[in-house]
Each structure stands twice: as structure tokens, then as C-alpha cells.
Design an enzyme around this catalytic site. Structure first.
Site, PDB file in Angstrom:
ATOM      1  N   ASN A 291     -44.602  20.046 -27.235  1.00 26.05           N
ATOM      2  CA  ASN A 291     -45.415  21.282 -26.823  1.00 26.05           C
ATOM      3  C   ASN A 291     -46.777  21.300 -27.009  1.00 26.05           C
ATOM      4  O   ASN A 291     -47.557  21.688 -26.188  1.00 26.05           O
ATOM      5  CB  ASN A 291     -44.720  22.473 -27.108  1.00 26.05           C
ATOM      6  CG  ASN A 291     -43.450  22.933 -26.364  1.00 26.05           C
ATOM      7  OD1 ASN A 291     -43.267  22.481 -25.117  1.00 26.05           O
ATOM      8  ND2 ASN A 291     -42.577  23.674 -26.982  1.00 26.05           N
TER       9      ASN A 291
ATOM     10  N   GLU B 152     -34.521  24.484 -28.254  1.00 23.55           N
ATOM     11  CA  GLU B 152     -34.596  23.046 -27.704  1.00 23.55           C
ATOM     12  C   GLU B 152     -33.089  22.867 -28.411  1.00 23.55           C
ATOM     13  O   GLU B 152     -32.869  21.553 -28.495  1.00 23.55           O
ATOM     14  CB  GLU B 152     -35.468  22.162 -28.533  1.00 23.55           C
ATOM     15  CG  GLU B 152     -35.499  22.154 -29.791  1.00 23.55           C
ATOM     16  CD  GLU B 152     -36.345  23.536 -30.366  1.00 23.55           C
ATOM     17  OE1 GLU B 152     -36.846  23.051 -31.793  1.00 23.55           O
ATOM     18  OE2 GLU B 152     -36.594  24.472 -29.631  1.00 23.55           O
TER      19      GLU B 152
ATOM     20  N   ASP C 148     -30.105  18.803 -30.939  1.00 25.04           N
ATOM     21  CA  ASP C 148     -31.577  19.523 -31.101  1.00 25.04           C
ATOM     22  C   ASP C 148     -32.655  18.276 -30.741  1.00 25.04           C
ATOM     23  O   ASP C 148     -32.403  17.253 -31.287  1.00 25.04           O
ATOM     24  CB  ASP C 148     -31.701  19.944 -32.365  1.00 25.04           C
ATOM     25  CG  ASP C 148     -33.146  20.710 -32.516  1.00 25.04           C
ATOM     26  OD1 ASP C 148     -33.101  22.069 -32.362  1.00 25.04           O
ATOM     27  OD2 ASP C 148     -34.228  20.046 -32.774  1.00 25.04           O
TER      28      ASP C 148
ATOM     29  N   ASP D 236     -40.993  22.025 -21.062  1.00 27.29           N
ATOM     30  CA  ASP D 236     -40.047  22.365 -19.905  1.00 27.29           C
ATOM     31  C   ASP D 236     -39.259  21.476 -19.139  1.00 27.29           C
ATOM     32  O   ASP D 236     -37.921  21.309 -19.074  1.00 27.29           O
ATOM     33  CB  ASP D 236     -40.502  23.521 -19.285  1.00 27.29           C
ATOM     34  CG  ASP D 236     -41.025  24.818 -19.644  1.00 27.29           C
ATOM     35  OD1 ASP D 236     -40.533  25.027 -20.709  1.00 27.29           O
ATOM     36  OD2 ASP D 236     -41.509  25.564 -19.024  1.00 27.29           O
TER      37      ASP D 236
END
Length: 354
Positions: free
Chosen positions: A234, A268, A226, A243
Site C-alpha cells: 500500500n 488483508e 494473511d 485493492d
């Protein structure tokens, strides 16, 4: 590029084999039945051909059995070619031993020409086989008798049949190739993550379930990964940067775990499965986890220093869902311990000393 082309040709060959096996075998059994039926209803021959005819029948049966036991396109083509050649030899013997050469040579050749067009795997294969078919049918002076008093019409008729058959074969070949390409694209869309380019959750889970169903003793280690503080990435830098980070991590996983089953589970979160190999123990799974941790940590991703956390759990038999939960819980403990590290599931941790 060359290796990729070879691999692509192999996959296409396997697809063509699956598509052609049933119709090819059907036509081969039909040719055997037609040959025997023609011999049974044929009028009395001008000379005995029984021994040679039996040889042809055995050749047809052998070709059919080769195709029946085939496991790839080359063997299927070999069996089909033997079937067609010996069938033509049997029909040619019956025509030469009777007085029906003029009436049956041309229709028979056209019938075979158009029938084979549907099952020949490629235009080159078709052309070679059809040339052999017409050569065999013409032995014994059959063509000379056919051409007497008919001018060039029989020749034009035969050439037209071959050209029509070739066009049909090319069309079938293109349809099979297009169908194969479209099927590959659909599978790619269904099983590949559109963002990172690595396998997606469906592929990863299906592959694990498929392996455990085939082998109840199937075992190995699950690594759950993760991205640390991904929401912060973000929020601060935007989803486009997020991304890019996911793409870069997917590339690291594809590189470090190229020989292992891996995929993006969603968001993620990623996963890697390391199957047990002879002499392979937990140390190999931990080494892979360390390689993934350092691979991400030491590589600036989208211009940012990004880290991941990893949870490691064992997989035994069909306990896929339970193993995934165990790896996820280990991942959670790695997060609580400070991130940028790995944590083991309880069943992998050494027993406490008394």
C-alpha cells in the site's frame, strides 16, 4: 449460465413456497369449511347427492393434506389444485341438484376466480386452474340455464372476473419476485465482501457457529491466511494496487477452496475451513494450504510478486473462537519464521521425542 439460471429458479421456487404455504393452506381449509357449510344450509335437493358429495369432500381433504405435508412449491400447487377442483365439483353438484343454478353459479365462479388469484404461484398456473374451475362449474347444463333470458351479460361478467383475477395474479407474482430479488440483494450485501466478492467475516463466522450448533461432533481444520508485507504494498504502490492484490487473492481462494467454507475476515486477512470427510486427515488440510501458498506465489497479482502466510489449527465442536485464536497464533509463527509458508497450531505438531 444455464446452471446459474436453474439454481436461481430453484431458490426463487423455495422462496415462493415459503411465502405461499400459509395463505394457500388457509384458503384450502376455508374452502373445505365453506363446502360443508353450504351443504348444511342448502335447501332440500331435488335428488340425493350424498355419496358423490362425500367423494368430493374426501378429494378436498386429500388436496389439503397434500399441501400440508408438502416440502416444495410443486407439491403445494398440486394439493391446492386438487382442493380447488374437488371444491368446484362439490359446489356444482349442489347447484345442479337444486333450483339455484342461476342465482349462484356466476357469483361462486367469480369468488373462486378472485380468491385463487392471490395464491397461484404463477400466471400460467392460475390460467390453467381457472379454466378448469369454470369448466367444472359449467357441467350439467348450468351455463345454459344461466344464459337464458340474460343475453351475453353473464359471459361478459365471467370474462371480466377472469381478466381481473389474472391481473391480480400477475401483480402478486411480480411483487413476490421483486421481494425475492431484493431479499437476495440484501443478503448479498450483508454476507459478501464488497471488494473481493467472496463471503465476508459475518458469513464465515455465522456459518461455523451454525454448523457446530447443529452438530456438536462437527470438526475440521481452520486455515488463517494473511498477505505478507501488505502495508508495504500500500505504501509503495498505493491503495488502488492494494485493492487489486486483495481481489486477486480472493479469486485464488475462491478457486482453490471452492468446495470449502471461505471468506475475508477483514483487511488483508482471509480464512478457509476444511470440514472432516470420511478418510480425510490433516494431510488434506496441509495440501490445501500448500495449494493456496503456491497459487498466490506463482500468480503475479496486480503485476507484483505477492506471497501469503498460513496458520492451520483444528476445530472441534463449538470451540470456534478458541480455534480462530489458535489459527491466528499459528499464522503469527509463520510470519516470524520468514513468511511465505505455513505453520501448525501446537496441538497439531508431533510430540517431541524424549
Amino acid at each position: 449460465m444455464i446452471l446459474k439460471t436453474i439454481a436461481g429458479d430453484k431458490v426463487r421456487s423455495e422462496y415462493f413456497y415459503r411465502e405461499l404455504r400459509v395463505p394457500s393452506l388457509g384458503l384450502q381449509w376455508l374452502s373445505l369449511a365453506g363446502l360443508l357449510a353450504a351443504y348444511a344450509v342448502a335447501p332440500r335437493f331435488t335428488h340425493d347427492i350424498s355419496r358423490d358429495f362425500i367423494f368430493c369432500v374426501l378429494g378436498v381433504v386429500s388436496g389439503t393434506l397434500i399441501s400440508l405435508s408438502s416440502s416444495d412449491l410443486k407439491i403445494l400447487n398440486l394439493g391446492g389444485s386438487l382442493n380447488a377442483i374437488f371444491s368446484c365439483m362439490g359446489f356444482r353438484m349442489m347447484l345442479s341438484a337444486s333450483d339455484n343454478v342461476v342465482n349462484w353459479t356466476l357469483p361462486l365462479g367469480v369468488l373462486i376466480t378472485l380468491s385463487i388469484a392471490a395464491i397461484a404461484s404463477a400466471p400460467v398456473t392460475y390460467v390453467v386452474l381457472i379454466l378448469a374451475v369454470w369448466f367444472i362449474l359449467g357441467q350439467g347444463g348450468n351455463y345454459e340455464q344461466l344464459m337464458q333470458g340474460s343475453g351475453d351479460w353473464p359471459l361478459l361478467y365471467a370474462v371480466a372476473a377472469v381478466l381481473i383475477g389474472l391481473q391480480l395474479n400477475i401483480s402478486f407474482f411480480r411483487l413476490r419476485r421483486t421481494s425475492h430479488v431484493n431479499l437476495r440483494r440484501l443478503k448479498d450485501l450483508a454476507y459478501r465482501d464488497f471488494l473481493t466478492g467472496i463471503p465476508n467475516r459475518r458469513y464465515f463466522i455465522d456459518a461455523l457457529h451454525g454448523a457446530t450448533e447443529k452438530n456438536q461432533a462437527f470438526a475440521g481444520y481452520l486455515l488463517m491466511l494473511d498477505v505478507d508485507d501488505f502495508k508495504k504494498i500500500n505504501d509503495e504502490y498505493g491503495h488502488d494496487t492494494g485493492d487489486l492484490v486483495l481481489k486477486a487473492i480472493g479469486k485464488v481462494i475462491a478457486d482453490k477452496a471452492a468446495d470449502c467454507l471461505h471468506g475475508r475476515l477483514g483487511g488483508e486477512e482471509f480464512a478457509v475451513f476444511l470440514a472432516h470427510q470420511p478418510g480425510q486427515a490433516l494431510a488434506h488440510a496441509l495440501a490445501l494450504a500448500d495449494a493456496l501458498l503456491s497459487g498466490v506465489r506463482d500468480t503475479p497479482l496486480a503485476g507484483r510478486n505477492v506471497t501469503i502466510s498460513v496458520g492451520v489449527a483444528p476445530l472441534h465442536g463449538a470451540q470456534v473462537a478458541a480455534s480462530l485464536r489458535s489459527a491466528d497464533q499459528a499464522l503469527y509463527r509463520a510470519k516470524l519464521a520468514g513468511k511465505n509458508r505455513l505453520a501448525l497450531a501446537p496441538e497439531l505438531m508431533p510430540a517431541p521425542l524424549d
